[in-house]
Scaffold this motif. Structure first.
Motif, PDB file in Angstrom:
ATOM      1  N   ARG A 110      45.595  67.496  41.270  1.00 11.52           N
ATOM      2  CA  ARG A 110      44.604  66.576  41.826  1.00 11.52           C
ATOM      3  C   ARG A 110      43.271  67.284  41.974  1.00 11.52           C
ATOM      4  NH1 ARG A 110      47.060  62.074  44.348  1.00 11.52           N
ATOM      5  NH2 ARG A 110      49.319  62.326  44.659  1.00 11.52           N
ATOM      6  N   ASP A 111      42.234  66.481  42.034  1.00  9.14           N
ATOM      7  CA  ASP A 111      40.890  66.987  42.304  1.00  9.14           C
ATOM      8  C   ASP A 111      40.561  66.778  43.777  1.00  9.14           C
ATOM      9  OD1 ASP A 111      39.817  65.982  39.098  1.00  9.14           O
ATOM     10  OD2 ASP A 111      39.818  68.037  39.853  1.00  9.14           O
ATOM     11  N   TYR A 112      40.107  67.844  44.411  1.00  5.20           N
ATOM     12  CA  TYR A 112      39.664  67.785  45.791  1.00  5.20           C
ATOM     13  C   TYR A 112      38.185  68.138  45.832  1.00  5.20           C
ATOM     14  CZ  TYR A 112      44.678  67.906  46.627  1.00  5.20           C
ATOM     15  OH  TYR A 112      46.013  67.616  46.615  1.00  5.20           O
ATOM     16  N   TRP A 113      37.455  67.447  46.697  1.00  3.85           N
ATOM     17  CA  TRP A 113      36.003  67.594  46.731  1.00  3.85           C
ATOM     18  C   TRP A 113      35.506  67.952  48.119  1.00  3.85           C
ATOM     19  CZ3 TRP A 113      33.157  67.142  42.286  1.00  3.85           C
ATOM     20  CH2 TRP A 113      33.787  66.542  41.190  1.00  3.85           C
ATOM     21  N   GLY A 114      34.446  68.765  48.121  1.00  2.00           N
ATOM     22  CA  GLY A 114      33.732  68.978  49.368  1.00  2.00           C
ATOM     23  C   GLY A 114      32.804  67.810  49.635  1.00  2.00           C
ATOM     24  N   ARG A 115      32.142  67.851  50.783  1.00  2.00           N
ATOM     25  CA  ARG A 115      31.258  66.752  51.172  1.00  2.00           C
ATOM     26  C   ARG A 115      29.888  66.842  50.509  1.00  2.00           C
ATOM     27  NH1 ARG A 115      32.287  65.669  57.656  1.00  2.00           N
ATOM     28  NH2 ARG A 115      34.506  65.187  57.472  1.00  2.00           N
TER      29      ARG A 115
END
Length: 123
Positions: A110-115
């Motif tokens: 999965r791709d996880y993102w910062g804000r």
């Protein structure tokens, strides 16, 4: 739970430098790919630079020779050193972490993102 925390960014004059840092924590294995994307006003999100677990890096043409991406696999952390900044580098920069959550029985990537963190280059 997976967290992606960014730091750095800010306002800098043309020709200046900034360093962005990002660290992922939580229930993930060592990320397969980590990197930075950016989105300028009125434009789509674009890849700036990425690094694979083995160390192979990829840079978009406009930042080659100016930006350097480094990675710490043990901490699931990545840093982007940005030199010779120009107003065209102004954008919100997002850290991306591609990894598997230990809690997922299917071990899906999965791709996880910062804000996101704002970088503004202006005199």
């Amino acid at each position: 739970q997976v967290q992606v925390v960014e730091s750095g960014g800010g306002l800098v004059q043309p020709g200046g430098s900034l360093r962005l840092s990002c660290a992922a924590s939580g229930t993930i294995f060592t990320a397969s790919v980590m990197g930075w994307y950016r989105q300028a006003p009125g434009k789509g999100r674009e890849l700036v630079a990425s690094v694979q677990r083995g160390g192979t890096t990829n840079y978009t043409d406009s930042v080659k020779g100016r930006f350097t991406l480094s990675r710490d696999n043990a901490r699931n952390a990545v840093s982007l050193q940005m030199n010779s900044l120009t107003p065209e580098d102004t954008a919100v920069y997002y850290c991306n972490v591609r990894a598997v959550d230990m809690r997922d029985p299917a071990f899906r990537v999965r791709d996880y993102w910062g804000r996101g963190t704002q970088v503004t280059v202006s005199s």
